[in-house]
Enzyme design. Structure first.
Site, PDB file in Angstrom:
ATOM      1  N   ASP A  26      65.784  -6.935  33.941  1.00  0.00           N
ATOM      2  CA  ASP A  26      66.439  -5.601  33.670  1.00  0.00           C
ATOM      3  C   ASP A  26      67.549  -5.846  32.844  1.00  0.00           C
ATOM      4  O   ASP A  26      68.503  -4.970  32.985  1.00  0.00           O
ATOM      5  CB  ASP A  26      66.653  -4.792  34.938  1.00  0.00           C
ATOM      6  CG  ASP A  26      65.592  -4.736  35.713  1.00  0.00           C
ATOM      7  OD1 ASP A  26      64.536  -4.643  35.184  1.00  0.00           O
ATOM      8  OD2 ASP A  26      65.939  -4.900  36.986  1.00  0.00           O
ATOM      9  N   LYS A  29      65.459  -7.197  27.993  1.00  0.00           N
ATOM     10  CA  LYS A  29      64.659  -7.913  27.265  1.00  0.00           C
ATOM     11  C   LYS A  29      63.593  -7.331  26.391  1.00  0.00           C
ATOM     12  O   LYS A  29      63.232  -7.740  25.251  1.00  0.00           O
ATOM     13  CB  LYS A  29      63.695  -8.840  28.289  1.00  0.00           C
ATOM     14  CG  LYS A  29      63.454 -10.197  27.780  1.00  0.00           C
ATOM     15  CD  LYS A  29      62.866 -10.992  29.049  1.00  0.00           C
ATOM     16  CE  LYS A  29      63.331 -10.882  30.272  1.00  0.00           C
ATOM     17  NZ  LYS A  29      62.635 -10.054  31.197  1.00  0.00           N
ATOM     18  N   GLY A  53      58.488  -4.300  34.620  1.00  0.00           N
ATOM     19  CA  GLY A  53      58.190  -3.094  34.244  1.00  0.00           C
ATOM     20  C   GLY A  53      58.983  -2.608  33.105  1.00  0.00           C
ATOM     21  O   GLY A  53      60.239  -2.926  32.986  1.00  0.00           O
ATOM     22  N   HIS A  54      58.561  -2.321  31.923  1.00  0.00           N
ATOM     23  CA  HIS A  54      59.128  -1.869  30.990  1.00  0.00           C
ATOM     24  C   HIS A  54      58.719  -0.513  30.332  1.00  0.00           C
ATOM     25  O   HIS A  54      57.456  -0.017  30.213  1.00  0.00           O
ATOM     26  CB  HIS A  54      59.168  -2.921  29.771  1.00  0.00           C
ATOM     27  CG  HIS A  54      57.939  -3.635  29.362  1.00  0.00           C
ATOM     28  ND1 HIS A  54      57.481  -4.585  30.032  1.00  0.00           N
ATOM     29  CD2 HIS A  54      56.998  -3.333  28.743  1.00  0.00           C
ATOM     30  CE1 HIS A  54      56.389  -5.109  29.613  1.00  0.00           C
ATOM     31  NE2 HIS A  54      56.176  -4.376  28.766  1.00  0.00           N
ATOM     32  N   GLN A 257      61.261 -11.217  34.325  1.00  0.00           N
ATOM     33  CA  GLN A 257      62.391 -11.062  35.392  1.00  0.00           C
ATOM     34  C   GLN A 257      63.423 -12.066  34.728  1.00  0.00           C
ATOM     35  O   GLN A 257      63.779 -11.998  33.535  1.00  0.00           O
ATOM     36  CB  GLN A 257      61.866 -11.880  36.800  1.00  0.00           C
ATOM     37  CG  GLN A 257      60.914 -11.038  37.484  1.00  0.00           C
ATOM     38  CD  GLN A 257      59.441 -10.925  37.013  1.00  0.00           C
ATOM     39  OE1 GLN A 257      58.866 -11.873  36.750  1.00  0.00           O
ATOM     40  NE2 GLN A 257      58.867  -9.587  36.909  1.00  0.00           N
TER      41      GLN A 257
END
Ligand code: IMP
Length: 501
Positions: A26, A29, A53-54, A257
């Site tokens: 988080d 990226k 998750g983005h 991650q």
């Protein structure tokens, strides 16, 4: 110089570039991958799965995606997007995400999925969720996407791969073998809890549940073989393709991650089950580290975040904050702190303020992310593996902060602890980080304090124009961690990116 010219200058003649995270994920990226995607011909992911998750914006609408590579919305006509062999591939999630792109008439013809990617099955998701329930054994706060169990099955030599969906006989045989193990585990759990989990939306509301056998083998087989046909045209030997593209095409490797969540380098058991370092990333796309010319490790500055359980020495408000984040949502934290103050003497409130300004809430669940000051021993540890080139993100979040604290070491406060042939005694000052949770969770940070810059930096585009107080902190970080900061991100937009050339 324009931003494009600066990017070219930064990358010089590099053909293969990687972007990884040096913290707990988080760190922004997605923005940086999008930034470099402009330069790249090929964008490849090699680790993790739908646990990432983005948020992506399509025609002004916000979507949360998990598995599609971040570059897919970026001119997908001309760029090739790859999910490599190290990825935990969940075909159900992936199909749902492609449907979104399809509805928005975005092309994803240039997608490539490794035939060797690890196949996520319903039993993986069910087991992951059951083991992370309060009455489960390893409550680490996983994302419940089946990541731990799928990689366990892979190393345990009972996993399935994407290619198996294309061969019915092989699929059935391997599924049968896998279920001997998975069903034994599921039978050891509370039957009511198993039923409840299998009836969750993520498991298609009970579609795979069988009252007698727990899992309906026929249903799994028929759906996965159908999905195999759906994905067939995208499945190939992506490792061979990438190996042949090295040096000829511009390749961007997208980490997932963060280093401190790597099962190889992080604080067990509070880690994910893939190696999120550059080593895991290159392996996950079938390349080697010598193929990569530039590796950029992202660090959020001058605060950090962590989702889920595990040690976090610099957390604002310590244990009170982790408990708070476990039990609060975005909504009810705002009820207690309608206008949190970043300069509050109450560290919990300061942490809430950093969360609000930095929008540090899980992309999928809205879970508050734990926040704390930047920890240099941990950054140094990550840079030892990921390399010395650093990208600092979200630097604008602390614009209004009067005082910036940076962790430069720790004091160990705890029982005598044997670290190999050395004994760690309470009161010992440590300059380096040890991710062993028996040590890290007992580390009290030693801080160096700096005056804040107290001005809006979001509109600055040249490094030399950044406030001197801010440049001093960056210089300090470089010296302490033996790194070079190459990019400073001062906002979510593409052009809010300062390249230090
Ligand atoms: P898993 O990857 O779902 O097995 O979760 C293991 C740990 O990694 C948990 O603490 C998660 O919160 C954390 N984690 C997994 N993916 C991400 C991510 O994309 N960002 C931040 N934390 C993550």
């Amino acid at each position: 110089m324009t931003l494009e010219e600066k990017t070219k200058k930064l990358l010089r003649d590099a053909k293969t570039v990687a972007v990884v995270c040096n913290q707990w994920g988080d760190t922004g990226k997605g923005k940086l991958v999008d930034f470099f995607a402009d330069w790249a011909d090929i964008i490849a992911r090699g680790t993790g799965g739908a646990n990432a998750g983005h948020t992506i914006m399509i025609k002004g609408k916000k979507y949360v995606v998990h598995l599609v590579p971040s570059g897919i919305t970026y001119d997908s006509q001309s760029k090739i997007n790859i999910l490599g062999e190290g990825v935990a591939f969940d075909p159900i999630t992936m199909q749902q995400e492609l449907e979104i792109l399809d509805q928005e008439r975005l092309s994803f013809d240039n997608l490539m999925i490794s035939r060797n990617a690890k196949l996520v099955l319903p039993q993986h998701i069910a087991l992951d969720r059951l083991e992370n329930t309060p009455d489960g054994q390893t409550k680490i706060g996983s994302t419940g996407r089946g990541i731990g169990p799928v990689y366990e099955d892979h190393v345990g030599r009972r996993g399935l791969i994407v290619n198996d969906m294309l061969n019915p006989r092989v699929f059935e045989e391997k599924l049968e073998f896998n279920l001997q193990h998975s069903l034994a585990l599921l039978r050891s759990k509370n039957p009511g809890a198993v039923k409840k989990v299998l009836e969750q939306e993520a498991l298609l509301n009970g579609r795979f549940y069988d009252t007698k056998d727990i899992l309906n083998k026929k249903e799994i087989t028929s759906l996965y073989l159908k999905l195999g046909q759906f994905f067939r045209k995208w499945i190939s030997d992506t490792e061979d393709f990438l190996a042949n593209s090295v040096g000829k095409k511009r390749i961007l490797l997208e980490g997932a991650q963060g280093f401190l969540l790597s099962y190889e380098h992080g604080s067990h058991p509070f880690v994910t089950s893939s190696d999120c370092s550059i080593q895991g990333l290159v392996k996950g796309v079938g390349l080697s580290e010598k193929d990569v010319e530039r590796v950029f490790g992202i660090a959020k500055a001058f605060y950090m975040t962590r989702v889920g359980e595990g040690p976090f020495p610099t957390e604002f408000g310590g244990a009170e904050s982790s408990e708070w984040c476990r039990t609060h949502t975005r909504q009810n934290e705002r009820e207690r702190f309608p206008n949190p103050n970043i300069n509050s003497k109450d560290e919990l409130e300061q942490g809430v303020a950093a969360r609000v300004i930095g929008e540090e809430y899980g992309a999928t669940t809205g879970r508050p992310r734990r926040t704390g000051w930047l920890d240099l021993p941990l950054l140094k540890l990550a840079a030892k593996t990921n390399g010395p080139e650093i990208i600092l993100t979200k630097v604008d979040v602390l614009d209004d902060c009067w005082k910036i604290k940076i962790c430069v070491g720790y004091q160990y406060i705890g029982p005598h602890y044997q670290q190999g042939n050395e004994t760690l005694l309470t009161g010992t000052v440590l300059k380096t980080a040890d991710t062993d949770p028996n040590v890290l969770s007992r580390c009290t940070p030693i801080y160096q304090e700096f005056p804040g810059w107290q001005s809006d930096i979001s509109g600055i585009r040249n490094y030399s124009k950044l406030p001197k107080d801010l440049q001093n902190i960056i210089r300090f970080i470089e010296l302490e961690t033996d790194t070079q900061v190459k990019i400073v991100s001062v906002g979510p937009e593409r052009d809010q990116t300062i390249i230090k050339v």
